[in-house]
Design a protein around this motif. Structure first.
Motif, short mmCIF file in Angstrom:
data_model
loop_
_atom_site.label_atom_id
_atom_site.label_comp_id
_atom_site.label_asym_id
_atom_site.label_seq_id
_atom_site.Cartn_x
_atom_site.Cartn_y
_atom_site.Cartn_z
N ALA A 89 -14.06 -10.79 -18.38
CA ALA A 89 -13.15 -11.76 -17.77
C ALA A 89 -11.95 -12.01 -18.67
N ARG A 90 -12.18 -12.17 -19.95
CA ARG A 90 -11.08 -12.48 -20.86
C ARG A 90 -10.16 -11.28 -21.08
N VAL A 91 -10.73 -10.08 -21.09
CA VAL A 91 -9.90 -8.88 -21.25
C VAL A 91 -9.04 -8.64 -20.02
N LEU A 92 -9.67 -8.68 -18.83
CA LEU A 92 -8.91 -8.43 -17.60
C LEU A 92 -7.82 -9.48 -17.39
N SER A 93 -8.06 -10.70 -17.88
CA SER A 93 -7.05 -11.75 -17.76
C SER A 93 -5.75 -11.38 -18.47
N ARG A 94 -5.82 -10.46 -19.43
CA ARG A 94 -4.63 -10.06 -20.17
C ARG A 94 -3.96 -8.82 -19.57
N TYR A 95 -4.62 -8.24 -18.54
CA TYR A 95 -4.07 -7.03 -17.93
C TYR A 95 -3.48 -7.27 -16.55
N VAL A 96 -4.14 -8.11 -15.75
CA VAL A 96 -3.78 -8.26 -14.35
C VAL A 96 -3.46 -9.73 -14.04
N HIS A 97 -3.11 -10.00 -12.78
CA HIS A 97 -2.69 -11.35 -12.41
C HIS A 97 -3.75 -12.13 -11.63
N ALA A 98 -4.73 -11.43 -11.10
CA ALA A 98 -5.84 -12.08 -10.40
C ALA A 98 -7.01 -11.11 -10.36
N ILE A 99 -8.20 -11.68 -10.17
CA ILE A 99 -9.42 -10.87 -10.10
C ILE A 99 -10.19 -11.27 -8.85
N MET A 100 -10.55 -10.28 -8.02
CA MET A 100 -11.40 -10.52 -6.85
C MET A 100 -12.74 -9.85 -7.12
N LEU A 101 -13.82 -10.57 -6.86
CA LEU A 101 -15.15 -10.02 -7.09
C LEU A 101 -16.00 -10.09 -5.83
N ARG A 102 -16.77 -9.04 -5.61
CA ARG A 102 -17.76 -8.99 -4.53
C ARG A 102 -19.09 -8.69 -5.20
N VAL A 103 -19.95 -9.70 -5.29
CA VAL A 103 -21.12 -9.62 -6.15
C VAL A 103 -22.37 -10.16 -5.46
N ARG A 104 -23.49 -9.93 -6.08
CA ARG A 104 -24.77 -10.42 -5.54
C ARG A 104 -24.91 -11.93 -5.76
N ASP A 105 -24.76 -12.37 -7.00
CA ASP A 105 -25.07 -13.74 -7.36
C ASP A 105 -23.81 -14.57 -7.56
N HIS A 106 -23.79 -15.73 -6.94
CA HIS A 106 -22.64 -16.62 -7.06
C HIS A 106 -22.40 -17.02 -8.51
N SER A 107 -23.45 -17.07 -9.30
CA SER A 107 -23.30 -17.45 -10.71
C SER A 107 -22.42 -16.47 -11.47
#
Length: 307
Positions: A89-107
């Motif tokens: 999360a911290r690395v991608l925050s320095r590369y892109v402007h938003a992150i969308m996730l499609r995952v199993r667990d809401h946590s």
């Protein structure tokens, strides 16, 4: 900056702003107007679970708005080899402007959001599916013109889409009737939160009674991803909850039918209904694109350039 992990992350005004924006963006696309509202912006799309509508709608949305989307399979990232979510999360925050996730667990999404310095969007989790439901609201508004006099009947599994619709009904003023078999009810915490928001949520075990006053009937698959081992048990439990011509005959003449797709035709909905005059399923699917655009602009765009 704000995340979209749950429909309840939005105020009523913010939700209606997104719907208004989605309408405008849909009209622009139909008129062939080219925009670059998200020029030089990038979206990372992380998929732990497969997708058709979520992937294509977000990818095309970024392209239409002049931005760029990156498809990132969970096992293609170091996440698949055990890298901590907080590090990714911290690395991608320095590369892109938003992150969308499609995952199993809401946590997983909640942890991403805790450590991300950029907006995080819930593209689906086991608890909620807010992007789907924003598209659903756009579709209902197109067909009904308002929410205050609309009764929506959910028939089937009380899953993530049902949870988000329950919260959305509270924000929009829709009346919602939920009909599920025993042990397949929606999340109790979601139900409580919706009622605290002023929602009129009615539970009716009998699907025939549930659809009697419905303006909209909504269903989803009985066996979601990751539940394949429960299929036979679920087929037995959901007997009688199929959306069929017979069930529609117990509702209003102008009732519309929704399904977030993919559908298991012949299980939760018949082929005749999904292809019939009451179905608005494919308008609903198209609206994923326009809703996704509006969400992205709300989170990482400049609204004054759009209106």
């Amino acid at each position: 900056m704000k995340h979209l992990l749950s429909i309840s992350d939005l105020t009523r005004d913010e939700l209606f702003e997104i719907l208004k924006l989605a309408e405008k963006l849909k009209e622009e696309r139909y008129r062939g107007i080219v925009t670059d509202y998200l020029k030089n912006k990038s979206l990372a799309m992380i998929f732990e679970l497969p997708s058709t509508r979520t992937r294509v709608s977000f990818e095309v949305a970024m392209s239409d708005l002049g931005g760029h989307a990156l498809y990132l399979g969970w096992n293609e990232l170091q996440l698949g080899r055990g890298e901590p979510i907080k590090d990714t999360a911290r690395v991608l925050s320095r590369y892109v402007h938003a992150i969308m996730l499609r995952v199993r667990d809401h946590s997983t999404i909640e942890e991403f959001a805790r450590y991300s310095s950029i907006p995080v969007i819930n593209g689906l989790s086991n608890l909620e599916h807010p992007c789907q439901v924003i598209a659903d609201l756009l579709t209902i508004y197109e067909y009904r013109g308002d929410f205050r006099d609309v009764t929506l009947a959910w028939v089937g599994d009380g899953n993530n889409v049902c949870n988000s619709l329950i919260l959305a009904s509270a924000l929009t003023g829709m009346r919602m009737i939920v009909s599920t078999p025993e042990n397949y009810e929606p999340d109790s915490g979601i139900m409580q939160k919706a009622r605290e928001l002023g929602g009129e949520i009615i539970f009716e075990r009998d699907p025939v009674k549930a659809v009697g006053e419905a303006d909209v009937i909504y269903t989803d698959v009985w066996t979601s991803m990751g539940q394949e081992g429960e299929k036979e048990e679920r087929l037995t439990a959901f007997k009688g909850y199929q959306i069929s011509d017979e069930l529609l005959s117990r509702s209003k003449d102008d009732v519309v039918v929704m399904h977030c797709l993919p559908a298991h035709r012949g299980e939760e909905i018949t082929d005749e209904v999904i292809e019939g005059k009451h179905s608005i399923v494919f308008d609903q699917a198209e609206n994923r694109l326009h809703a996704q655009k509006a969400i992205l602009l709300k989170l990482i765009g400049k609204e004054n350039e759009v209106y």
